[in-house]
Write a protein that holds these residues in place. Structure first.
Motif, mmCIF file in Angstrom:
data_model
loop_
_atom_site.group_PDB
_atom_site.id
_atom_site.type_symbol
_atom_site.label_atom_id
_atom_site.label_comp_id
_atom_site.label_asym_id
_atom_site.label_seq_id
_atom_site.Cartn_x
_atom_site.Cartn_y
_atom_site.Cartn_z
ATOM 1 N N SER A 282 0.838 -1.206 0.000
ATOM 2 C CA SER A 282 0.000 0.000 0.000
ATOM 3 C C SER A 282 0.872 1.254 0.000
ATOM 4 O O SER A 282 0.717 2.151 0.836
ATOM 5 C CB SER A 282 -0.940 0.003 1.211
ATOM 6 N N ASP A 283 1.820 1.291 -0.966
ATOM 7 C CA ASP A 283 2.757 2.414 -1.081
ATOM 8 C C ASP A 283 3.524 2.647 0.209
ATOM 9 O O ASP A 283 3.724 3.786 0.646
ATOM 10 C CB ASP A 283 2.005 3.702 -1.482
ATOM 11 N N LYS A 284 3.936 1.548 0.843
ATOM 12 C CA LYS A 284 4.735 1.557 2.076
ATOM 13 C C LYS A 284 3.979 2.098 3.278
ATOM 14 O O LYS A 284 4.579 2.366 4.322
ATOM 15 C CB LYS A 284 6.029 2.349 1.882
ATOM 16 N N ASP A 285 2.656 2.251 3.161
ATOM 17 C CA ASP A 285 1.875 2.694 4.310
ATOM 18 C C ASP A 285 1.605 1.542 5.266
ATOM 19 O O ASP A 285 1.261 1.767 6.426
ATOM 20 C CB ASP A 285 0.544 3.303 3.837
ATOM 21 N N ARG A 286 1.714 0.313 4.788
ATOM 22 C CA ARG A 286 1.546 -0.873 5.640
ATOM 23 C C ARG A 286 2.876 -1.629 5.695
ATOM 24 O O ARG A 286 3.595 -1.698 4.702
ATOM 25 C CB ARG A 286 0.436 -1.780 5.094
ATOM 26 N N ARG A 287 3.162 -2.186 6.862
ATOM 27 C CA ARG A 287 4.462 -2.813 7.053
ATOM 28 C C ARG A 287 4.349 -3.996 7.995
ATOM 29 O O ARG A 287 3.578 -3.973 8.958
ATOM 30 C CB ARG A 287 5.462 -1.798 7.609
ATOM 31 N N TYR A 288 5.140 -5.036 7.695
ATOM 32 C CA TYR A 288 5.265 -6.196 8.582
ATOM 33 C C TYR A 288 6.728 -6.614 8.547
ATOM 34 O O TYR A 288 7.212 -7.135 7.541
ATOM 35 C CB TYR A 288 4.353 -7.327 8.107
ATOM 36 N N ALA A 289 7.433 -6.340 9.620
ATOM 37 C CA ALA A 289 8.855 -6.667 9.710
ATOM 38 C C ALA A 289 9.118 -7.292 11.076
ATOM 39 O O ALA A 289 8.526 -6.894 12.084
ATOM 40 C CB ALA A 289 9.715 -5.416 9.525
ATOM 41 N N LEU A 290 10.037 -8.266 11.074
ATOM 42 C CA LEU A 290 10.269 -9.016 12.310
ATOM 43 C C LEU A 290 11.581 -9.769 12.206
ATOM 44 O O LEU A 290 11.959 -10.243 11.136
ATOM 45 C CB LEU A 290 9.120 -10.014 12.532
ATOM 46 N N TRP A 291 12.303 -9.859 13.322
ATOM 47 C CA TRP A 291 13.346 -10.863 13.452
ATOM 48 C C TRP A 291 13.307 -11.404 14.872
ATOM 49 O O TRP A 291 13.017 -10.684 15.820
ATOM 50 C CB TRP A 291 14.729 -10.325 13.083
ATOM 51 N N GLU A 292 13.583 -12.704 14.992
ATOM 52 C CA GLU A 292 13.604 -13.376 16.287
ATOM 53 C C GLU A 292 14.674 -14.455 16.272
ATOM 54 O O GLU A 292 14.970 -15.046 15.228
ATOM 55 C CB GLU A 292 12.252 -14.037 16.602
ATOM 56 N N VAL A 293 15.242 -14.721 17.421
ATOM 57 C CA VAL A 293 16.161 -15.834 17.594
ATOM 58 C C VAL A 293 15.756 -16.575 18.864
ATOM 59 O O VAL A 293 15.427 -15.944 19.878
ATOM 60 C CB VAL A 293 17.627 -15.358 17.655
ATOM 61 N N MET A 294 15.725 -17.928 18.804
ATOM 62 C CA MET A 294 15.207 -18.735 19.909
ATOM 63 C C MET A 294 16.105 -19.947 20.157
ATOM 64 O O MET A 294 15.926 -20.987 19.520
ATOM 65 C CB MET A 294 13.774 -19.193 19.599
ATOM 66 N N PRO A 295 17.073 -19.853 21.047
ATOM 67 C CA PRO A 295 17.828 -21.046 21.453
ATOM 68 C C PRO A 295 17.020 -21.889 22.440
ATOM 69 O O PRO A 295 16.191 -21.360 23.189
ATOM 70 C CB PRO A 295 19.077 -20.455 22.111
ATOM 71 N N GLU A 296 17.278 -23.190 22.434
ATOM 72 C CA GLU A 296 16.488 -24.100 23.266
ATOM 73 C C GLU A 296 17.309 -25.339 23.632
ATOM 74 O O GLU A 296 18.160 -25.783 22.853
ATOM 75 C CB GLU A 296 15.220 -24.521 22.503
ATOM 76 N N VAL A 297 17.063 -25.851 24.812
ATOM 77 C CA VAL A 297 17.632 -27.120 25.261
ATOM 78 C C VAL A 297 16.477 -28.091 25.496
ATOM 79 O O VAL A 297 15.478 -27.723 26.147
ATOM 80 C CB VAL A 297 18.461 -26.950 26.547
ATOM 81 N N ARG A 298 16.599 -29.336 24.980
ATOM 82 C CA ARG A 298 15.504 -30.305 25.080
ATOM 83 C C ARG A 298 15.961 -31.599 25.756
ATOM 84 O O ARG A 298 17.109 -32.027 25.604
ATOM 85 C CB ARG A 298 14.962 -30.649 23.687
ATOM 86 N N TRP A 299 14.988 -32.198 26.420
ATOM 87 C CA TRP A 299 15.163 -33.526 27.013
ATOM 88 C C TRP A 299 14.110 -34.448 26.399
ATOM 89 O O TRP A 299 12.905 -34.244 26.564
ATOM 90 C CB TRP A 299 14.989 -33.445 28.528
ATOM 91 N N TYR A 300 14.583 -35.455 25.646
ATOM 92 C CA TYR A 300 13.685 -36.381 24.958
ATOM 93 C C TYR A 300 13.356 -37.552 25.874
ATOM 94 O O TYR A 300 14.242 -38.114 26.528
ATOM 95 C CB TYR A 300 14.320 -36.866 23.657
ATOM 96 N N LEU A 301 12.050 -37.918 25.893
ATOM 97 C CA LEU A 301 11.541 -38.922 26.835
ATOM 98 C C LEU A 301 11.099 -40.178 26.100
ATOM 99 O O LEU A 301 10.836 -40.174 24.897
ATOM 100 C CB LEU A 301 10.353 -38.340 27.614
ATOM 101 N N GLY A 302 10.927 -41.244 26.868
ATOM 102 C CA GLY A 302 10.359 -42.484 26.337
ATOM 103 C C GLY A 302 11.355 -43.324 25.583
ATOM 104 O O GLY A 302 12.488 -42.919 25.287
ATOM 105 N N GLY A 303 10.879 -44.517 25.224
ATOM 106 C CA GLY A 303 11.736 -45.433 24.508
ATOM 107 C C GLY A 303 12.102 -44.953 23.125
ATOM 108 O O GLY A 303 13.215 -45.182 22.651
ATOM 109 N N GLN A 304 11.185 -44.307 22.424
ATOM 110 C CA GLN A 304 11.443 -43.832 21.082
ATOM 111 C C GLN A 304 11.989 -42.404 21.056
ATOM 112 O O GLN A 304 12.290 -41.880 19.986
ATOM 113 C CB GLN A 304 10.146 -43.888 20.254
ATOM 114 N N LYS A 305 12.090 -41.763 22.190
ATOM 115 C CA LYS A 305 12.575 -40.389 22.287
ATOM 116 C C LYS A 305 11.787 -39.452 21.369
ATOM 117 O O LYS A 305 12.359 -38.572 20.705
ATOM 118 C CB LYS A 305 14.071 -40.315 21.933
ATOM 119 N N ALA A 306 10.477 -39.633 21.338
ATOM 120 C CA ALA A 306 9.623 -38.790 20.494
ATOM 121 C C ALA A 306 9.030 -37.622 21.277
ATOM 122 O O ALA A 306 8.894 -36.516 20.748
ATOM 123 C CB ALA A 306 8.522 -39.620 19.872
ATOM 124 N N TRP A 307 8.661 -37.861 22.527
ATOM 125 C CA TRP A 307 8.157 -36.786 23.374
ATOM 126 C C TRP A 307 9.338 -36.008 23.967
ATOM 127 O O TRP A 307 10.413 -36.574 24.195
ATOM 128 C CB TRP A 307 7.286 -37.339 24.503
#
Length: 398
Positions: A282-307
């Motif tokens: 819309s001739d630069k009257d509308r805007r959507y800009a974003l940056w994000e960074v998300m580090p994470e540590v996980r613990w896998y459960l169960g025999g298949q380590k799916a959860w």
């Protein structure tokens, strides 16, 4: 005789007062900008104090400004451009940002300014050269007014200045009996000098980030984990691997998202995901800009380590203008994650995940007036609840 001497003395004082008014002292206020950025940040780096001080000084002279008997001169010094905005355009935009602040906060109009079109070398203050600054001089010099606004405007200002310098003549009829008190009309006060900008101090400024860079350490190729649908799928996986991730929910909102996961052992994984987008329409009257960074540590459960359960951190910046009012700012937070990985084949999986936690948002509101972003205030929000969701395609590349 005594009365005549008194009148002579008063006339001399008024004349000296008028002569002093011939020199109109100027006040120059300095406004600083982030290198390569055209946004006018208030109250960042003293800009708020300088803006308020100059607005307070201007208020008594509103009639003169409206009548074109005074002007403010706006000049940009040594503007630094970027990949999309050359330095000349950057100087023009910065001048416009500063004028917009005066117009919206002080009730001034565009006609009260003379805007310098020459973006000169660094601004010299106390022997130091300052770049990426805009100055506002008040009142503007006759030379600047003549060069920018024209000879007619300069003549109008000169006529006003001459009027300040002319003392009003006081006539008293000579009478044999001096019993009438001498009164004089109050004279127009000269413009009082304002403090000039103090010697610039070198400061270390933490600039807002604009692009999230995602880095991953080099990993040695490892054997692929045994798929769950193989004859040996009931065994606990023992191999380690590196996976490439893409959150399909993000991509569906035209927000490119990529990440990496390193399974350092069957039960533990280290992840980092990043998103970045920048759209205008819309001739630069509308805007959507974003940056994000998300580090994470996980613990896998169960025999298949799916959860899995995990802990994540989230930081970024945004700029949304989907209506008349835009919002831009920073976000930071973190929380716990949980989900399930559905295996699709030997190397592909779908990761269904949700994060619950806390998010802190600092933002400023703005409107766009004549292609210039004008600040409308600040807002802070604290959010407890869902802070991230994903349907992520996982590709085990090693």
């Amino acid at each position: 005789m005594y009365k005549r001497k008194l009148m002579t003395l008063l006339g001399g004082l008024v004349l000296c007062f008028g002569l002093a008014a011939q020199e109109l002292p100027d006040s120059t206020r300095l406004f600083r900008f982030v290198p390569g950025d055209d946004m006018f940040y208030v109250p960042w780096n003293g800009n708020g104090e300088a803006l308020d001080a100059l607005l307070d000084s201007l208020r008594p002279y509103a009639p003169q400004l409206e009548a074109g008997q005074m002007y403010l001169c706006v000049s940009s010094y040594a503007p630094t451009g970027n990949d999309s905005i050359p330095s000349g355009r950057m100087g023009y935009l910065r001048n416009s940002r500063v004028k917009s602040a005066f117009i919206t906060m002080g009730g001034l109009t565009e006609e009260m300014f003379v805007t310098d079109r020459v973006f000169s070398s660094p601004y010299e203050v106390g022997g130091k050269a300052l770049r990426d600054v805009v100055t506002v001089m008040w009142p503007a010099s006759i030379e600047k007014i003549a060069a920018i606004a024209g000879a007619e405007a300069a003549a109008r200002v000169e006529a006003y200045n001459r009027g300040l310098s002319q003392p009003e003549t006081v006539t008293t009829p000579e009478q044999p009996e001096a019993d009438t008190a001498v009164q004089t009309e109050p004279q127009a006060e000269p413009i009082s000098p304002m403090e000039t900008e103090e010697t610039a101090q070198t400061e270390t400024v933490t600039l807002p980030e604009t692009v999230a860079e995602i880095a991953a350490a080099e990993m040695e190729p490892q054997q692929t984990e045994i798929p769950a649908d193989s004859p040996a799928g009931t065994e606990t996986p023992t191999s380690y691997h590196l996976s490439l991730r893409a959150n399909l929910l993000r991509w569906a909102t035209l927000t490119p998202d990529l990440g990496l996961e390193w399974r350092i052992c069957p039960s533990w994984g280290i992840l980092v995901n990043g998103s970045w987008t920048s759209w205008t329409w819309s001739d630069k009257d509308r805007r959507y800009a974003l940056w994000e960074v998300m580090p994470e540590v996980r613990w896998y459960l169960g025999g298949q380590k799916a959860w899995y359960l995990g802990a994540m951190f989230k930081a970024g910046q945004f700029n949304y203008k989907l209506s008349d009012t835009g919002k831009q700012g920073d976000l930071m937070g973190g929380g716990i994650t949980g989900g399930y990985q559905l295996r699709l084949g030997n190397a592909l999986s779908l990761d269904f995940g949700l994060a619950l936690g806390y998010l802190h948002v600092d933002m400023e509101k703005y409107a766009v007036i004549s292609d210039v972003r004008v600040r409308r205030g600040n807002e802070t929000k604290d959010w407890w609840g869902p802070i991230n969701a994903g349907v992520t395609l996982v590709w085990e590349i090693f």
